[in-house]
Enzyme design. Structure first.
Site, PDB file in Angstrom:
ATOM      1  N   SER A 173       0.860  -1.192   0.000  1.00  0.00           N
ATOM      2  CA  SER A 173       0.000   0.000   0.000  1.00  0.00           C
ATOM      3  C   SER A 173       0.888   1.231   0.000  1.00  0.00           C
ATOM      4  CB  SER A 173      -0.880   0.007   1.247  1.00  0.00           C
ATOM      5  OG  SER A 173      -1.371   1.319   1.449  1.00  0.00           O
ATOM      6  N   HIS A 214      -1.264  -1.281  -4.339  1.00  0.00           N
ATOM      7  CA  HIS A 214      -2.516  -0.935  -3.651  1.00  0.00           C
ATOM      8  C   HIS A 214      -2.555   0.576  -3.435  1.00  0.00           C
ATOM      9  CE1 HIS A 214      -6.020  -1.881  -1.141  1.00  0.00           C
ATOM     10  NE2 HIS A 214      -5.566  -0.985  -0.275  1.00  0.00           N
ATOM     11  N   ASP A 237      -4.640   3.680  -2.001  1.00  0.00           N
ATOM     12  CA  ASP A 237      -5.695   4.038  -1.047  1.00  0.00           C
ATOM     13  C   ASP A 237      -6.205   5.455  -1.279  1.00  0.00           C
ATOM     14  OD1 ASP A 237      -6.021   1.744   0.741  1.00  0.00           O
ATOM     15  OD2 ASP A 237      -3.918   2.110   1.272  1.00  0.00           O
ATOM     16  N   MET A 283      -8.748   8.318   0.008  1.00  0.00           N
ATOM     17  CA  MET A 283      -9.547   8.734   1.176  1.00  0.00           C
ATOM     18  C   MET A 283     -10.015  10.176   0.990  1.00  0.00           C
ATOM     19  SD  MET A 283      -7.207   7.221   4.232  1.00  0.00           S
ATOM     20  CE  MET A 283      -6.486   5.576   4.131  1.00  0.00           C
ATOM     21  N   HIS A 289      -8.387   1.318  -4.008  1.00  0.00           N
ATOM     22  CA  HIS A 289      -9.301   1.072  -2.883  1.00  0.00           C
ATOM     23  C   HIS A 289      -9.959   2.409  -2.538  1.00  0.00           C
ATOM     24  CE1 HIS A 289      -9.511   0.057   1.740  1.00  0.00           C
ATOM     25  NE2 HIS A 289     -10.707   0.228   1.191  1.00  0.00           N
ATOM     26  N   MET A 338     -12.085   4.795  -0.553  1.00  0.00           N
ATOM     27  CA  MET A 338     -12.717   5.077   0.742  1.00  0.00           C
ATOM     28  C   MET A 338     -13.319   6.471   0.605  1.00  0.00           C
ATOM     29  SD  MET A 338      -9.674   3.443   3.044  1.00  0.00           S
ATOM     30  CE  MET A 338      -8.535   3.514   1.663  1.00  0.00           C
ATOM     31  N   MET A 366     -11.362  -5.906   5.296  1.00  0.00           N
ATOM     32  CA  MET A 366     -10.584  -4.971   6.110  1.00  0.00           C
ATOM     33  C   MET A 366     -10.313  -5.630   7.466  1.00  0.00           C
ATOM     34  SD  MET A 366     -10.077  -2.312   4.250  1.00  0.00           S
ATOM     35  CE  MET A 366      -9.194  -1.380   5.495  1.00  0.00           C
ATOM     36  N   GLY A 389      -8.836   4.148   7.158  1.00  0.00           N
ATOM     37  CA  GLY A 389      -8.493   5.552   7.378  1.00  0.00           C
ATOM     38  C   GLY A 389      -7.017   5.800   7.609  1.00  0.00           C
ATOM     39  N   PHE A 390      -6.325   4.807   8.169  1.00  0.00           N
ATOM     40  CA  PHE A 390      -4.930   5.028   8.528  1.00  0.00           C
ATOM     41  C   PHE A 390      -4.107   3.756   8.356  1.00  0.00           C
ATOM     42  CE2 PHE A 390      -7.674   7.820  10.940  1.00  0.00           C
ATOM     43  CZ  PHE A 390      -7.124   9.064  10.660  1.00  0.00           C
ATOM     44  N   GLY A 391      -2.847   3.957   8.030  1.00  0.00           N
ATOM     45  CA  GLY A 391      -1.917   2.840   8.024  1.00  0.00           C
ATOM     46  C   GLY A 391      -1.413   2.595   9.442  1.00  0.00           C
ATOM     47  N   GLY A 392      -0.717   1.508   9.622  1.00  0.00           N
ATOM     48  CA  GLY A 392      -0.033   1.247  10.890  1.00  0.00           C
ATOM     49  C   GLY A 392      -0.919   0.825  12.050  1.00  0.00           C
ATOM     50  N   ASP A 413      -6.600  -6.428   4.164  1.00  0.00           N
ATOM     51  CA  ASP A 413      -5.986  -5.093   4.237  1.00  0.00           C
ATOM     52  C   ASP A 413      -6.020  -4.578   5.671  1.00  0.00           C
ATOM     53  OD1 ASP A 413      -5.110  -2.499   3.758  1.00  0.00           O
ATOM     54  OD2 ASP A 413      -6.808  -1.917   2.497  1.00  0.00           O
ATOM     55  N   GLY A 414      -4.825  -4.372   6.237  1.00  0.00           N
ATOM     56  CA  GLY A 414      -4.708  -3.750   7.551  1.00  0.00           C
ATOM     57  C   GLY A 414      -3.959  -4.613   8.549  1.00  0.00           C
ATOM     58  N   SER A 455       2.702  -0.294   6.136  1.00  0.00           N
ATOM     59  CA  SER A 455       3.807  -0.001   7.059  1.00  0.00           C
ATOM     60  C   SER A 455       4.803  -1.156   7.159  1.00  0.00           C
ATOM     61  CB  SER A 455       3.255   0.370   8.436  1.00  0.00           C
ATOM     62  OG  SER A 455       2.342  -0.606   8.887  1.00  0.00           O
TER      63      SER A 455
HETATM   64  C1  DX5 Z   1      -6.278   1.632   5.602  1.00  0.00           C
HETATM   65  C2  DX5 Z   1      -5.792   1.284   4.212  1.00  0.00           C
HETATM   66  C3  DX5 Z   1      -4.692   0.320   4.163  1.00  0.00           C
HETATM   67  C4  DX5 Z   1      -3.406   0.737   4.859  1.00  0.00           C
HETATM   68  C5  DX5 Z   1      -2.816  -0.502   5.432  1.00  0.00           C
HETATM   69  O1  DX5 Z   1      -7.468   2.336   5.505  1.00  0.00           O
HETATM   70  O2  DX5 Z   1      -6.854   0.774   3.434  1.00  0.00           O
HETATM   71  O3  DX5 Z   1      -4.421  -0.073   2.817  1.00  0.00           O
HETATM   72  O4  DX5 Z   1      -2.478   1.340   4.015  1.00  0.00           O
HETATM   73  O5  DX5 Z   1      -1.707  -0.129   6.175  1.00  0.00           O
HETATM   74  P1  DX5 Z   1      -0.945  -1.142   7.124  1.00  0.00           P
HETATM   75  O6  DX5 Z   1      -0.463  -2.273   6.284  1.00  0.00           O
HETATM   76  O7  DX5 Z   1       0.159  -0.302   7.674  1.00  0.00           O
HETATM   77  O8  DX5 Z   1      -1.931  -1.590   8.177  1.00  0.00           O
HETATM   78 ZN    ZN Z   2      -6.432  -0.130   1.442  1.00  0.00          ZN
END
Ligand code: DX5
Ligand code: ZN
Length: 228
Positions: free
Chosen positions: A8, A33, A35, A37, A72, A74, A143, A148-151, A181-182, A204
């Protein structure tokens, strides 16, 4: 079963996005991937079709083959922006059922635009949205965090949902990708694969370490030993 690693770019260095995409493909990525948002459907804001268009020429293997861009969405509403992503070089476009008033129409629109349609399920969203549209989806995205966020940390109930989604796919007899994903990391990817996923988004875990190839190699090693 074909297993794909889908880094991602949410966790990439946005000031060097083209280079990051090339590097992660050279490191063994199968899918990019992407993302999207909108600070409305999810509380964060990222990139749109212009950036997808700019990334497209970088999403190639050393031999010049296209590496699929997996968009993806969102965002809410979704329909207006779909043709723009198709023109910008998206291969797969997935969206959340909560973000469309007309699920069947949105899936059809993605197909008409020449892309492969996917449906995304938040941790609290039931798979019953698939009941009448299994013939129209090419990808199911589970999911394993709230979007909304990575990590963020992997939510274990995603494993049960992956098993249920895998059973639905087997029953359909169609070639539908099952993506997760996530919170996917080297140390949980084998368990996730055993639950039925075949396409693994990792942000991440890959971009958070300097050696992308080493991480992807370690993930593939885990997948090879997963035994499913
Ligand atoms: C979250 C995203 C993911 C995100 C995953 O809303 O859809 O694609 O980048 O990040 P990691 O792998 O760090 O959880
Ligand atoms: Zn995603």
């Amino acid at each position: 079963m074909n297993r794909r690693i889908a880094p991602s770019i949410l966790s990439a260095d946005f000031a060097r996005l083209g280079e990051e995409v090339r590097n992660v493909i050279a490191a063994g990525a199968d899918v990019i991937h992407f993302d999207v948002m909108d600070n409305h459907y999810v509380p964060n804001l990222t990139v749109g079709p212009m950036v997808c268009d700019a990334v497209r020429p970088h999403a190639l293997t050393a031999g010049g083959a296209r590496v699929p861009i997996d968009v993806h969405l969102m965002v809410k509403p979704v329909d207006r922006i779909i043709p723009d992503f198709a023109k910008a070089g998206a291969d797969i476009i997935s969206f959340h059922p909560e973000a469309s008033d007309h699920l069947d129409r949105t899936l059809g629109l993605i197909r008409e635009c020449g892309c492969r349609p996917g449906l995304v399920f938040n941790p609290g969203t039931p798979l019953s949205h698939l009941d009448y549209v299994m013939d129209k989806v090419d990808l199911i995205l589970i999911m394993s965090v709230n979007p909304g966020f990575g990590g963020q940390k992997f939510i274990p109930s995603a494993l049960k949902k992956l098993r249920e989604a895998r059973a639905r796919i087997s029953e359909s007899g169609r070639d539908i990708w099952l993506e997760v994903d996530g919170g996917v990391k080297t140390d949980n990817i084998a368990e996730i694969a055993r639950a039925g996923a075949d396409t693994f988004v990792a942000g991440s875990a890959i971009f958070g370490h300097a050696d992308y190839a080493a991480t992807i190699r370690a993930m593939r090693h885990e997948l090879a030993g997963a035994g499913a």
